[in-house]
Design a protein around this motif. Structure first.
Motif, PDB file in Angstrom:
ATOM      1  N   ALA A 111      -4.110 -10.349   5.786  1.00  0.00           N
ATOM      2  CA  ALA A 111      -3.769  -9.199   4.939  1.00  0.00           C
ATOM      3  C   ALA A 111      -3.336  -9.676   3.553  1.00  0.00           C
ATOM      4  CB  ALA A 111      -2.653  -8.382   5.597  1.00  0.00           C
ATOM      5  N   GLN A 112      -2.517 -10.718   3.512  1.00  0.00           N
ATOM      6  CA  GLN A 112      -2.043 -11.255   2.227  1.00  0.00           C
ATOM      7  C   GLN A 112      -3.211 -11.802   1.409  1.00  0.00           C
ATOM      8  OE1 GLN A 112       1.429 -11.306   1.054  1.00  0.00           O
ATOM      9  NE2 GLN A 112       0.130 -11.546  -0.744  1.00  0.00           N
ATOM     10  N   ARG A 113      -4.113 -12.505   2.070  1.00  0.00           N
ATOM     11  CA  ARG A 113      -5.269 -13.105   1.377  1.00  0.00           C
ATOM     12  C   ARG A 113      -6.145 -12.017   0.750  1.00  0.00           C
ATOM     13  NH1 ARG A 113     -10.135 -14.100   3.357  1.00  0.00           N
ATOM     14  NH2 ARG A 113      -9.447 -13.826   5.516  1.00  0.00           N
ATOM     15  N   GLY A 118      -7.298  -8.669  -4.506  1.00  0.00           N
ATOM     16  CA  GLY A 118      -7.387  -7.351  -5.128  1.00  0.00           C
ATOM     17  C   GLY A 118      -7.850  -6.233  -4.222  1.00  0.00           C
ATOM     18  N   LEU A 119      -7.886  -6.480  -2.910  1.00  0.00           N
ATOM     19  CA  LEU A 119      -8.358  -5.448  -1.983  1.00  0.00           C
ATOM     20  C   LEU A 119      -7.183  -4.655  -1.420  1.00  0.00           C
ATOM     21  CD1 LEU A 119     -11.026  -7.478   0.070  1.00  0.00           C
ATOM     22  CD2 LEU A 119     -11.337  -6.222  -2.057  1.00  0.00           C
ATOM     23  N   GLN A 120      -7.376  -3.349  -1.280  1.00  0.00           N
ATOM     24  CA  GLN A 120      -6.390  -2.515  -0.593  1.00  0.00           C
ATOM     25  C   GLN A 120      -6.683  -2.612   0.902  1.00  0.00           C
ATOM     26  OE1 GLN A 120      -6.569   1.705  -1.494  1.00  0.00           O
ATOM     27  NE2 GLN A 120      -4.394   2.002  -1.072  1.00  0.00           N
ATOM     28  N   MET A 121      -5.623  -2.656   1.716  1.00  0.00           N
ATOM     29  CA  MET A 121      -5.797  -2.858   3.149  1.00  0.00           C
ATOM     30  C   MET A 121      -5.772  -1.540   3.922  1.00  0.00           C
ATOM     31  SD  MET A 121      -6.073  -6.056   3.352  1.00  0.00           S
ATOM     32  CE  MET A 121      -6.277  -5.891   5.111  1.00  0.00           C
ATOM     33  N   ILE A 122      -6.602  -1.483   4.961  1.00  0.00           N
ATOM     34  CA  ILE A 122      -6.496  -0.400   5.948  1.00  0.00           C
ATOM     35  C   ILE A 122      -6.144  -1.080   7.271  1.00  0.00           C
ATOM     36  CG2 ILE A 122      -7.756   1.357   7.255  1.00  0.00           C
ATOM     37  CD1 ILE A 122      -9.423   1.872   4.733  1.00  0.00           C
ATOM     38  N   MET A 123      -5.092  -0.603   7.915  1.00  0.00           N
ATOM     39  CA  MET A 123      -4.707  -1.154   9.214  1.00  0.00           C
ATOM     40  C   MET A 123      -5.034  -0.175  10.318  1.00  0.00           C
ATOM     41  SD  MET A 123      -1.307  -2.928  10.648  1.00  0.00           S
ATOM     42  CE  MET A 123      -1.432  -3.612  12.322  1.00  0.00           C
ATOM     43  N   ILE A 124      -5.738  -0.664  11.340  1.00  0.00           N
ATOM     44  CA  ILE A 124      -5.990   0.137  12.547  1.00  0.00           C
ATOM     45  C   ILE A 124      -4.863  -0.212  13.518  1.00  0.00           C
ATOM     46  CG2 ILE A 124      -7.601   0.646  14.417  1.00  0.00           C
ATOM     47  CD1 ILE A 124      -9.841  -0.561  12.593  1.00  0.00           C
ATOM     48  N   GLY A 134       5.477  -4.565  11.196  1.00  0.00           N
ATOM     49  CA  GLY A 134       5.552  -5.925  10.674  1.00  0.00           C
ATOM     50  C   GLY A 134       4.373  -6.279   9.791  1.00  0.00           C
ATOM     51  N   THR A 135       3.176  -5.902  10.223  1.00  0.00           N
ATOM     52  CA  THR A 135       1.970  -6.228   9.444  1.00  0.00           C
ATOM     53  C   THR A 135       1.934  -5.438   8.142  1.00  0.00           C
ATOM     54  OG1 THR A 135       0.737  -6.766  11.458  1.00  0.00           O
ATOM     55  CG2 THR A 135      -0.567  -6.285   9.503  1.00  0.00           C
ATOM     56  N   MET A 136       2.242  -4.137   8.220  1.00  0.00           N
ATOM     57  CA  MET A 136       2.237  -3.320   7.000  1.00  0.00           C
ATOM     58  C   MET A 136       3.313  -3.796   6.032  1.00  0.00           C
ATOM     59  SD  MET A 136       1.384   0.469   8.547  1.00  0.00           S
ATOM     60  CE  MET A 136       1.154   1.257   6.940  1.00  0.00           C
ATOM     61  N   GLY A 137       4.383  -4.387   6.585  1.00  0.00           N
ATOM     62  CA  GLY A 137       5.491  -4.863   5.761  1.00  0.00           C
ATOM     63  C   GLY A 137       5.242  -6.211   5.107  1.00  0.00           C
ATOM     64  N   GLN A 138       4.037  -6.757   5.269  1.00  0.00           N
ATOM     65  CA  GLN A 138       3.692  -8.002   4.579  1.00  0.00           C
ATOM     66  C   GLN A 138       3.350  -7.740   3.118  1.00  0.00           C
ATOM     67  OE1 GLN A 138       4.084 -11.035   6.251  1.00  0.00           O
ATOM     68  NE2 GLN A 138       4.919  -9.490   7.644  1.00  0.00           N
ATOM     69  N   LEU A 139       2.994  -6.479   2.813  1.00  0.00           N
ATOM     70  CA  LEU A 139       2.546  -6.137   1.458  1.00  0.00           C
ATOM     71  C   LEU A 139       3.399  -5.002   0.902  1.00  0.00           C
ATOM     72  CD1 LEU A 139      -1.328  -6.174   2.085  1.00  0.00           C
ATOM     73  CD2 LEU A 139       0.083  -8.014   1.153  1.00  0.00           C
ATOM     74  N   PRO A 140       3.415  -4.826  -0.406  1.00  0.00           N
ATOM     75  CA  PRO A 140       4.206  -3.737  -0.993  1.00  0.00           C
ATOM     76  C   PRO A 140       3.763  -2.368  -0.454  1.00  0.00           C
ATOM     77  CG  PRO A 140       3.440  -5.251  -2.696  1.00  0.00           C
ATOM     78  CD  PRO A 140       2.734  -5.644  -1.427  1.00  0.00           C
ATOM     79  N   GLU A 141       4.685  -1.423  -0.496  1.00  0.00           N
ATOM     80  CA  GLU A 141       4.400  -0.071   0.006  1.00  0.00           C
ATOM     81  C   GLU A 141       3.176   0.529  -0.689  1.00  0.00           C
ATOM     82  OE1 GLU A 141       7.005   3.861   1.112  1.00  0.00           O
ATOM     83  OE2 GLU A 141       7.990   1.939   0.757  1.00  0.00           O
TER      84      GLU A 141
END
Length: 316
Positions: A111-113, A118-124, A134-141
């Protein structure tokens, strides 16, 4: 009185995975190294029997870091934590040990990489589950958008459809996730996926064993906790694979014998955080009620082992 005959199909692999094994070992080794109490943020793994056993040895389970004193070690659970948590522990100069499963850490790094590119993440994943938090909290809100179902995919609002990547919770249903991924790829053809799927080997292997076992069984029991995502998925997979009665039980005392009246075969498996002692307890209960013939349904052999953190391998 003669006991009725019953074929008991036992799934393999089942029960503890390498990440759970490592997390429990971390708590036990921390207690050996630093003595009691050792604090654990969130249940180390989702199993009451395991948590109660560690509590009896001197582990104190809390939900937030604020509940921990500065002068005692704290362990972060196998599910992973947002980046802010170890940062807060470091700011307080606490001793902390991260028991995050290495396969969850791999998703965090991924997710960090993607974000760095420059990519926005989508988490399933499942909202509120500690691994998802925890995973969503690796990156800014706002940098990680959550989808739980195929229907959610149609509603998400993204910054740039051409600059997206996705990750998944490691304990999801393989089949459900494949449907959501297909929906994401249909809506966002440029979306980038993981090099190797995020659903962990143990989740996949346990689901495959259930798929092989379910059509043979009149009923199926999954030994696991009600807050264990991978255990609940096994119940769903069993029902979908053709077993008419699939239920989650924490231990033998939860078995609904009336619902099982007249069965000739039962399938037994366990989620990745359920210890073998509870599986044996359930099998012994069936031996008390039936003349049992056991058959192993083995679809994979696991020999994965994860090292514990270095801080626990060096003397105090």
């Amino acid at each position: 009185m003669t006991k009725p005959p019953l074929t008991l199909y036992l799934a393999a692999p089942r029960g503890f995975c390498a990440g759970v094994d490592r997390a429990i070992k971390i708590v036990e080794m921390a207690l050996e190294k630093w003595g009691a109490p050792v604090y654990v943020r969130h249940e180390i793994v989702h199993n009451k029997f395991v948590v109660d056993g560690l509590r009896n040895k001197g582990a104190v389970f809390v939900e937030e870091l604020e509940e921990c004193p500065d002068d005692r070690p704290v362990i972060f659970s196998a599910h992973g934590v947002p980046k802010a948590v170890p940062a807060a522990a470091a700011a307080r100069e606490m001793i902390y040990v991260d028991a995050t499963c290495p396969l969850v850490s791999k998703v965090h790094i991924e997710a960090q990489r993607h974000s760095d590119n420059g990519l926005q993440m989508i988490m399933i994943g499942h909202a509120g589950h500690p691994e998802t938090v925890g995973t969503m909290g690796q990156l800014p809100e706002g940098e990680v958008l959550l989808v739980e179902t195929v229907e959610d995919v149609a509603d998400i609002k993204v910054r740039d459809p051409g600059q997206l990547a996705y990750v998944t919770q490691t304990t999801l249903s393989v089949d459900d996730t494949a449907d959501i991924v297909a929906a994401l790829q249909a809506r966002f053809p440029a979306i980038v996926g993981p090099h190797k799927e995020d659903i962990c080997y143990a989740t996949t292997n346990r689901q495959e064993a259930v798929k092989a076992m379910a059509p043979k069984c009149d009923a199926m029991l999954v030994v696991g906790a009600p807050n264990s995502s991978n255990s609940k998925r096994l119940v769903e997979v069993g029902a979908r694979a053709g077993c008419q009665y699939a239920q989650l039980v924490q231990r033998a005392t939860d078995i609904d014998w009336r619902a099982l009246e007249g069965i000739r075969s039962i399938g037994i498996t366990a989620g990745a955080s359920a210890p073998e002692v509870l599986i044996n307890e359930v099998m012994d209960a069936f031996s008390d009620h039936y003349d049992v013939t056991r058959e192993l349904v083995e679809t994979a052999v696991e020999n994965v082992e994860f090292k514990v953190p270095r801080v626990l391998r060096v003397p105090a």
